[in-house]
Scaffold this motif. Structure first.
Motif, PDB file in Angstrom:
ATOM      1  N   GLY A  42       0.751  -1.244   0.000  1.00 44.35           N
ATOM      2  CA  GLY A  42       0.000   0.000   0.000  1.00 44.35           C
ATOM      3  C   GLY A  42       0.783   1.297   0.000  1.00 44.35           C
ATOM      4  O   GLY A  42       0.176   2.371   0.042  1.00 44.35           O
ATOM      5  N   LEU A  43       2.105   1.250  -0.067  1.00 47.72           N
ATOM      6  CA  LEU A  43       2.859   2.498  -0.110  1.00 47.72           C
ATOM      7  C   LEU A  43       2.783   3.106  -1.510  1.00 47.72           C
ATOM      8  O   LEU A  43       2.612   2.402  -2.510  1.00 47.72           O
ATOM      9  CB  LEU A  43       4.308   2.275   0.297  1.00 47.72           C
ATOM     10  CG  LEU A  43       4.584   2.349   1.805  1.00 47.72           C
ATOM     11  CD1 LEU A  43       3.911   1.245   2.557  1.00 47.72           C
ATOM     12  CD2 LEU A  43       6.059   2.365   2.083  1.00 47.72           C
ATOM     13  N   ASN A  44       2.926   4.401  -1.572  1.00 43.75           N
ATOM     14  CA  ASN A  44       2.822   5.138  -2.817  1.00 43.75           C
ATOM     15  C   ASN A  44       4.072   4.946  -3.669  1.00 43.75           C
ATOM     16  O   ASN A  44       5.188   5.238  -3.224  1.00 43.75           O
ATOM     17  CB  ASN A  44       2.608   6.634  -2.505  1.00 43.75           C
ATOM     18  CG  ASN A  44       2.448   7.457  -3.743  1.00 43.75           C
ATOM     19  OD1 ASN A  44       3.413   7.702  -4.459  1.00 43.75           O
ATOM     20  ND2 ASN A  44       1.228   7.875  -4.006  1.00 43.75           N
ATOM     21  N   GLU A  45       3.880   4.477  -4.896  1.00 41.25           N
ATOM     22  CA  GLU A  45       5.029   4.189  -5.776  1.00 41.25           C
ATOM     23  C   GLU A  45       5.827   5.437  -6.132  1.00 41.25           C
ATOM     24  O   GLU A  45       7.025   5.373  -6.366  1.00 41.25           O
ATOM     25  CB  GLU A  45       4.599   3.437  -7.044  1.00 41.25           C
ATOM     26  CG  GLU A  45       3.648   4.158  -7.943  1.00 41.25           C
ATOM     27  CD  GLU A  45       2.179   3.927  -7.598  1.00 41.25           C
ATOM     28  OE1 GLU A  45       1.336   4.433  -8.347  1.00 41.25           O
ATOM     29  OE2 GLU A  45       1.866   3.271  -6.593  1.00 41.25           O
ATOM     30  N   TRP A  46       5.162   6.608  -6.154  1.00 41.60           N
ATOM     31  CA  TRP A  46       5.863   7.836  -6.524  1.00 41.60           C
ATOM     32  C   TRP A  46       6.723   8.351  -5.371  1.00 41.60           C
ATOM     33  O   TRP A  46       7.804   8.903  -5.604  1.00 41.60           O
ATOM     34  CB  TRP A  46       4.890   8.876  -7.053  1.00 41.60           C
ATOM     35  CG  TRP A  46       4.155   8.309  -8.235  1.00 41.60           C
ATOM     36  CD1 TRP A  46       2.850   7.943  -8.285  1.00 41.60           C
ATOM     37  CD2 TRP A  46       4.724   7.945  -9.499  1.00 41.60           C
ATOM     38  NE1 TRP A  46       2.552   7.389  -9.517  1.00 41.60           N
ATOM     39  CE2 TRP A  46       3.688   7.387 -10.284  1.00 41.60           C
ATOM     40  CE3 TRP A  46       6.000   8.032 -10.057  1.00 41.60           C
ATOM     41  CZ2 TRP A  46       3.889   6.921 -11.586  1.00 41.60           C
ATOM     42  CZ3 TRP A  46       6.197   7.581 -11.352  1.00 41.60           C
ATOM     43  CH2 TRP A  46       5.152   7.034 -12.094  1.00 41.60           C
ATOM     44  N   LEU A  47       6.277   8.157  -4.135  1.00 42.32           N
ATOM     45  CA  LEU A  47       7.137   8.480  -2.990  1.00 42.32           C
ATOM     46  C   LEU A  47       8.293   7.487  -2.897  1.00 42.32           C
ATOM     47  O   LEU A  47       9.418   7.857  -2.569  1.00 42.32           O
ATOM     48  CB  LEU A  47       6.341   8.499  -1.692  1.00 42.32           C
ATOM     49  CG  LEU A  47       5.485   9.732  -1.440  1.00 42.32           C
ATOM     50  CD1 LEU A  47       4.653   9.568  -0.179  1.00 42.32           C
ATOM     51  CD2 LEU A  47       6.352  10.974  -1.350  1.00 42.32           C
ATOM     52  N   LEU A  48       7.999   6.232  -3.196  1.00 37.22           N
ATOM     53  CA  LEU A  48       9.061   5.219  -3.219  1.00 37.22           C
ATOM     54  C   LEU A  48      10.109   5.555  -4.275  1.00 37.22           C
ATOM     55  O   LEU A  48      11.299   5.295  -4.088  1.00 37.22           O
ATOM     56  CB  LEU A  48       8.481   3.832  -3.464  1.00 37.22           C
ATOM     57  CG  LEU A  48       7.695   3.234  -2.310  1.00 37.22           C
ATOM     58  CD1 LEU A  48       6.932   1.996  -2.758  1.00 37.22           C
ATOM     59  CD2 LEU A  48       8.620   2.911  -1.144  1.00 37.22           C
TER      60      LEU A  48
END
Length: 149
Positions: A42-48
């Motif tokens: 569920g983490l945001n791919e763009w922040l990753l």
């Protein structure tokens, strides 16, 4: 290795940063698998993308720093970089200069390129910029693919 991966996954974005740093350095590690797992939970791919690019770039600059020290015995014995791979990376850098940093995203050869950039005294800021661009493009493509799933 499994406990390390669990630790990195529990770390969320900072775990991604650490995984990317390891993968960007001479340590053989798959930060892409960590990024994929973090997107699945569920983490945001763009922040990753941001954390992975910064971590991987710093890992590459760590390699650059080791190369800059110029201690070939460290490079050969501690980092397990074979002479033929280092010579191949030197030829790439001799041909393309700092632009070779764009290839720093490549598995195995990318680490050798960043070490050789330091060894050949490519200006640190040129190395930083090209390594950053190469690493960013790698994770951008991964984030783009993951955003469709």
């Amino acid at each position: 290795m499994e406990s390390l991966i669990h630790f990195l996954l529990a770390g969320g974005y900072w775990g991604m940063f650490a995984a990317a740093f390891l993968a960007g350095s001479f340590v053989p590690f798959s930060s892409e698998a960590v990024m994929t797992a973090l997107v699945v939970v569920g983490l945001n791919e763009w922040l990753l993308l941001i954390y992975s690019t910064l971590g991987n770039t710093l890992g590459g600059m760590f390699n650059y720093s080791i190369g800059r020290l110029g201690k070939k015995d460290w490079i050969y014995h501690l980092l397990h970089v074979k002479d033929d791979k280092l010579e191949r990376a030197k030829r790439v850098i001799d041909r393309y200069g700092a632009w070779a940093g764009l290839l720093s995203w490549l598995p195995i050869l990318g680490s050798v390129i960043t070490i050789a950039m330091g060894l050949l005294h490519i200006k640190w800021w040129k190395a930083l910029v090209t390594i950053f661009i190469g690493k960013f493009l790698r994770y951008f493509v991964l984030a783009l693919v993951l955003s469709f799933f």
